[in-house]
Scaffold this motif. Structure first.
Motif, PDB file in Angstrom:
ATOM      1  N   ILE A  23       6.799  57.838   2.469  1.00 12.68           N
ATOM      2  CA  ILE A  23       5.799  56.958   3.021  1.00 12.68           C
ATOM      3  C   ILE A  23       4.846  56.431   1.865  1.00 12.68           C
ATOM      4  O   ILE A  23       4.640  57.007   0.781  1.00 12.68           O
ATOM      5  N   PHE A  24       4.814  55.407   1.900  1.00 12.46           N
ATOM      6  CA  PHE A  24       4.414  54.532   0.913  1.00 12.46           C
ATOM      7  C   PHE A  24       3.212  53.533   1.135  1.00 12.46           C
ATOM      8  O   PHE A  24       3.277  52.535   2.026  1.00 12.46           O
ATOM      9  N   THR A  25       1.841  53.782   0.619  1.00 10.82           N
ATOM     10  CA  THR A  25       0.860  53.111   1.009  1.00 10.82           C
ATOM     11  C   THR A  25       0.284  52.461  -0.421  1.00 10.82           C
ATOM     12  O   THR A  25      -0.500  53.146  -1.099  1.00 10.82           O
ATOM     13  N   PRO A  26       0.321  51.088  -0.606  1.00 12.16           N
ATOM     14  CA  PRO A  26      -0.136  50.318  -1.519  1.00 12.16           C
ATOM     15  C   PRO A  26      -1.617  50.121  -1.243  1.00 12.16           C
ATOM     16  O   PRO A  26      -1.954  49.756  -0.164  1.00 12.16           O
ATOM     17  N   HIS A  27      -2.432  50.001  -2.632  1.00 10.63           N
ATOM     18  CA  HIS A  27      -3.903  49.534  -2.223  1.00 10.63           C
ATOM     19  C   HIS A  27      -3.852  48.572  -3.464  1.00 10.63           C
ATOM     20  O   HIS A  27      -3.440  48.549  -4.493  1.00 10.63           O
ATOM     21  N   LEU A  28      -4.916  47.373  -2.917  1.00 10.28           N
ATOM     22  CA  LEU A  28      -5.330  46.844  -4.321  1.00 10.28           C
ATOM     23  C   LEU A  28      -6.601  47.508  -4.665  1.00 10.28           C
ATOM     24  O   LEU A  28      -7.392  47.933  -4.070  1.00 10.28           O
ATOM     25  N   GLY A  29      -6.512  47.456  -6.192  1.00 14.92           N
ATOM     26  CA  GLY A  29      -7.844  48.030  -6.672  1.00 14.92           C
ATOM     27  C   GLY A  29      -8.599  47.002  -7.393  1.00 14.92           C
ATOM     28  O   GLY A  29      -8.055  45.925  -7.693  1.00 14.92           O
ATOM     29  N   ASN A  30      -9.820  47.232  -7.998  1.00  8.57           N
ATOM     30  CA  ASN A  30     -10.815  46.275  -8.218  1.00  8.57           C
ATOM     31  C   ASN A  30     -10.667  46.188 -10.015  1.00  8.57           C
ATOM     32  O   ASN A  30     -11.583  46.618 -10.646  1.00  8.57           O
ATOM     33  N   PHE A  31      -9.489  46.089 -10.397  1.00  5.90           N
ATOM     34  CA  PHE A  31      -9.228  46.135 -11.832  1.00  5.90           C
ATOM     35  C   PHE A  31      -7.985  45.140 -12.136  1.00  5.90           C
ATOM     36  O   PHE A  31      -7.273  44.819 -11.067  1.00  5.90           O
ATOM     37  N   ALA A  32      -8.045  44.645 -13.255  1.00 10.73           N
ATOM     38  CA  ALA A  32      -6.899  43.656 -13.391  1.00 10.73           C
ATOM     39  C   ALA A  32      -5.466  44.059 -13.700  1.00 10.73           C
ATOM     40  O   ALA A  32      -4.636  43.811 -13.156  1.00 10.73           O
ATOM     41  N   ARG A  33      -5.545  45.201 -14.708  1.00 11.95           N
ATOM     42  CA  ARG A  33      -4.166  45.885 -14.756  1.00 11.95           C
ATOM     43  C   ARG A  33      -3.988  47.358 -14.469  1.00 11.95           C
ATOM     44  O   ARG A  33      -5.029  47.924 -14.578  1.00 11.95           O
ATOM     45  N   GLY A  34      -2.793  47.814 -14.051  1.00  8.06           N
ATOM     46  CA  GLY A  34      -2.359  49.204 -14.166  1.00  8.06           C
ATOM     47  C   GLY A  34      -2.190  49.604 -12.726  1.00  8.06           C
ATOM     48  O   GLY A  34      -2.691  48.914 -11.594  1.00  8.06           O
ATOM     49  N   ILE A  35      -1.480  50.532 -12.675  1.00  8.21           N
ATOM     50  CA  ILE A  35      -1.075  51.192 -11.472  1.00  8.21           C
ATOM     51  C   ILE A  35      -1.297  52.675 -11.587  1.00  8.21           C
ATOM     52  O   ILE A  35      -0.727  53.487 -12.517  1.00  8.21           O
ATOM     53  N   LEU A  36      -1.930  53.269 -10.356  1.00  6.02           N
ATOM     54  CA  LEU A  36      -2.006  54.750 -10.427  1.00  6.02           C
ATOM     55  C   LEU A  36      -1.279  55.235  -8.896  1.00  6.02           C
ATOM     56  O   LEU A  36      -1.785  54.687  -8.007  1.00  6.02           O
ATOM     57  N   ALA A  37      -0.402  56.234  -9.213  1.00  2.15           N
ATOM     58  CA  ALA A  37       0.371  56.504  -7.783  1.00  2.15           C
ATOM     59  C   ALA A  37       0.001  58.211  -7.687  1.00  2.15           C
ATOM     60  O   ALA A  37       0.192  58.859  -8.656  1.00  2.15           O
TER      61      ALA A  37
END
Lengths: 335, 335, 335, 335
Positions: B228-242
């Protein structure tokens, strides 16, 4: 109860206007309108601005070229539209007897060549331009009471003039040296639209429009003195902070400056003066105030003015002007 | 010295690629190209990405439909282009003998119906799709050494798979329960373009593409298990945290998990394992690493993986794959 | 007019409480208090929170150990204090006949060992613990009307329970699989204090308290089911967004879920249900709502709940509870 | 290979220094030190700055009052310490023959009363103060080559002086009117420490230290002219942008200004001049450059200088000075 129409409610200032009017006890949102060509036509305001869900769910009505029928149904019109659109629309609503509050620049400066020079269009409504009252609310109280067309000043000019006008009118400034206005605005000042320059990853603190921004001549025209105005884009959504460096006349003291501001604003509820220190941006974001503080060293004066560009710099000042125009308490629906 | 071409250098990942290649001792930027229709054609890369001023000032060459001449002049091509563009371009460069690193999704999943279903186009190059090596660098070391077409996985799949693959391959997970991947990406993941959704004032933390994002089937296909994969947009320019929540098989301990990761990544310089705690986003922004930490309680396991979406999730992994492909040190030009 | 006292007004939630009470037509701020040891004692609230300048300029009175005199002068007390402080203070004000709204965790869970285990102190007031009403306003309407001590739930538990309680009570969830709550909170959740972890340059998206956060047992205790709860710190000042992944019982449909939420919240003005899509954080920041949306695929359900942690997750819910307690409209002073 | 010691490596500038030195081909990190009283003593640098995990994992050694043994083991010392600490430590390392680069203000201005007036302590080492070379690298190239003590200027003075010094030395400015420097700095300028003023929720754009900031006299002393300097805190972690408003002598043209800058910086790799336009902050964050652009209208000149406060405003300039001092390429390890 006054029936009001907001044209251009899809934008950020328009949405703030809708929120204020929604809780106004004597004004009613009769309709929200956008251009018939807008992709937002037909949507609910809260589809675009989700914070208004359940608060203002009215649809955005597409508005064609003939607004005469619409004009008959409303008493008050707020134009949160582009300069050219306001230029064309205002006279039509005025002709129908509406009181019009224009948040664009279309009726702000009563000078023949101002619009061709700074806005890129020839002004066709010199009569209305001459009759328009400049809605710097703290300074136009009497004129506003009888105005039919109010040109509400925008974010930079409001902060700059509220800070400088008492000093200029009071004769405290050394005329040899132009005030230096450095101002930083939030990204919402660029409007709600797809734009690479406003995209999250592109925004960072930077000056723009150095020596060429159209707010410089607007400020200078209304203050009656030249100024150097350097706007900056800041990496925040809302707010303006203006840091203004001036030269005082010889002999003018910090106490003189304080008294000058006190006299100007002691009974003005939406200008907050700082006894000591200067405002931070956070003091005003989300609020209808312009906060002003200053410091003096010798003949040097630094004044700092802060406001929410969408509120005291747009929607709140428009409602404040309307409150004055119709005899309500100045801060009704704003606090 | 290998002559390289970056197609789509105007984007964020393309610019990062250019910065890496500029300091690579064995690769040389022969040319930067954009679509002939692009408004950026003819500009210097540093006009678009001012941080590169004085570093990579090369012009963005407009690239027409026939790339055969261009292909002859280069050894290596990085495609930082839209899926459909990569789909069409890759075979042309491959035919000319170039080694191609495609950062799009066009060659990532070797399944007949994947592209029509999730990407909205029919894949025309099944032969290359079959030959493409999936460039999850830590896991494809041998295959990469002989590949001509490398499909570099993107941001979400890289973080998700680096976190889950050791557990899946090691048989540590309870098959009854699907791993729940909650991931938050910076806005640069949406690309460099004018877009209301990416504009500064519109961005705030929010999920999107729930149950429908095309990275879900990519991750599932390569791992061999459903997720189950739920992506989110975050309020920062760069990076991913899973943040990934899993169920362990009965009896599997925290020590087993630690050993599993250790075995998988002890000699992989761009995966950093946390002995205790889990990574914060700031640990990886601007760096080519994927950081992984975890916690266990009973049969519950939470794994956190963080990376810079433009680096280990795009440009750095592409260069890492190239380094492996050509026999250089994996981290050359990256650290 | 009810005379109210806010203890701990110096904090972020306390300041929001003061702003709400200041505009409440039936409640009056009799006093603001802080610990006698606080460096803020004697300052005006607006010295600490400049947005309140001219709105709430009341001083923060230092409060000693004996509050009996103070208690006589007020009808209602809001405790925006640390857990241990609330634990000690609440009985004193209750003994004087005040109605107490405690925003700390000190009276939230009526279980013998909860406080020694998760809060690190032995609870001394089991009688009041037993009598306290848990102020999850939408679910405790009747009990609130007669409560003297209301334990207002905090940010994570409010969002989590408002999202899950209808599903649990309605029997829609598969009991085999624990709901996975991934929530991201703004930095204001950590309180107003000097702290390296909350400093601007240190904050970035990161999980914390995995498997060990005290809100997990609070949520589980009140829902009556186990949950996996993973809190995260986000790089924003205000707001919480919780993404909750659940397994539905076989046969339960998206329509069933929608109906379940509709039945629970159709007449609850501070919960806004989304017909389609899920909330973004920006929809709720600065507003007293909890917004809820969801998506279903097969037996998988993802619910997203968003709220302002300082408002529906603290101050607004406290005022909402007070409104219910005293028979006012639920949203009085909040909208 | 030069053995180097960084004292105060726990801070933001110290960590950047460590990252640069770690990749320097001719300098080696012999040790990292912090005060023996520091809570960070004994930790690894990467425990504090997780981006350095696997890159610089050296421990932070507690350093007592007697540094004579430590001094014997190193050739070069970087002091990223508080002013008073640098004041005391520098002579000890100098006595042992080390070359010392001090990033504090302790040796920047060779004036008797400067330190008692602006720093609150009596300077005890007038001899070293007299011998110290001010490390504004672009302007002190020759002096640096033989210096034993280099006082590296900080963020505001570096940006301000790089922008103004060519104009002042070239005699282009009207002496009647003081340059007005408005500068905005990222929060990292306040250092790595728990502080309410630096906490995430408290930071917003605001001026501070108006007419009283100690960098004003430092800038004025080194430039040889008075200036008005108004620093601001910005809501970003890193970077400084200075907008400087000047009056040109009558007859001085934009071409004269351009030529003046060109002559000053044409062969200086870490100053980037803009042919048109002015820099945005994003152009320099993470990079060792100072970017300078300007605009002229009549006798009015606005210069904009941008740099990363931790790099060209601290660590990068220190390494640049060291490179010059030891005869390496100026940009070694920096680009």
């Amino acid at each position: 109860m006054l029936n009001t129409l907001i044209v251009g409610a899809s934008g950020y200032a328009g949405a703030e206007l809708a929120a204020y009017l929604n809780r106004h006890p004597h004004m009613n949102i009769a309709a929200l309108a956008v251009s018939a060509q807008s992709a937002d036509a037909g949507k609910r305001l809260s589809d675009l601005h989700p914070q208004l869900k359940g608060i203002v769910d009215l649809p955005l009505q597409p508005m064609g070229d003939d607004v005469s029928e619409l004009a008959k149904t409303v008493d008050v019109v707020f134009l949160a539209t582009a300069h050219e659109v306001s230029h064309d629309l205002a006279p039509e609503f005025l002709a129908a007897g509406c009181v019009v509050f224009d948040l664009s620049g279309a009726y702000r400066v009563n000078q023949p060549e101002f619009y061709s020079r700074y806005y890129g269009f020839e002004h066709q409504h010199g009569d209305w331009l001459a009759k328009a009252v400049y809605g710097l609310a703290e300074w136009q109280g009497e004129a506003l009471k009888h105005a039919q067309l109010i040109a509400v000043p925008g974010c930079y000019p409001t902060a700059s003039q509220l800070a400088l006008k008492p000093l200029v009118d009071g004769g405290l400034l050394n005329a040899e040296q132009w005030p230096v206005i450095n101002a930083v605005s939030g990204v919402s000042g660029a409007g709600r639209k797809a734009s690479l320059g406003s995209s999250f990853c592109e925004v960072s603190l930077q000056p723009y429009g150095i020596f060429t921004h159209r707010h410089q001549p607007e400020i200078a025209a209304h203050l009656g003195i030249p100024v150097i105005f350097t706007p900056h884009l800041g990496n925040f959504a809302r707010g303006i902070l203006a840091t203004i460096t001036c030269r005082l006349k010889t002999g003018v003291t910090a106490e003189d400056v304080a008294e000058c501001y006190h006299n100007a604003y002691q009974d003005k509820p939406l200008v907050r003066l700082y006894d000591k220190g200067v405002p931070a941006l956070k003091a005003v974001v989300g609020l209808p105030f312009c906060d002003i503080g200053f410091a003096v060293q010798g003949e040097h004066l630094i004044v700092v003015a802060a406001e929410d560009n969408l509120l005291k710099g747009a929607a709140a000042q428009a409602v404040q002007c309307a409150n004055i125009r119709f005899g309500f308490s100045q801060t009704l629906a704003l606090l």
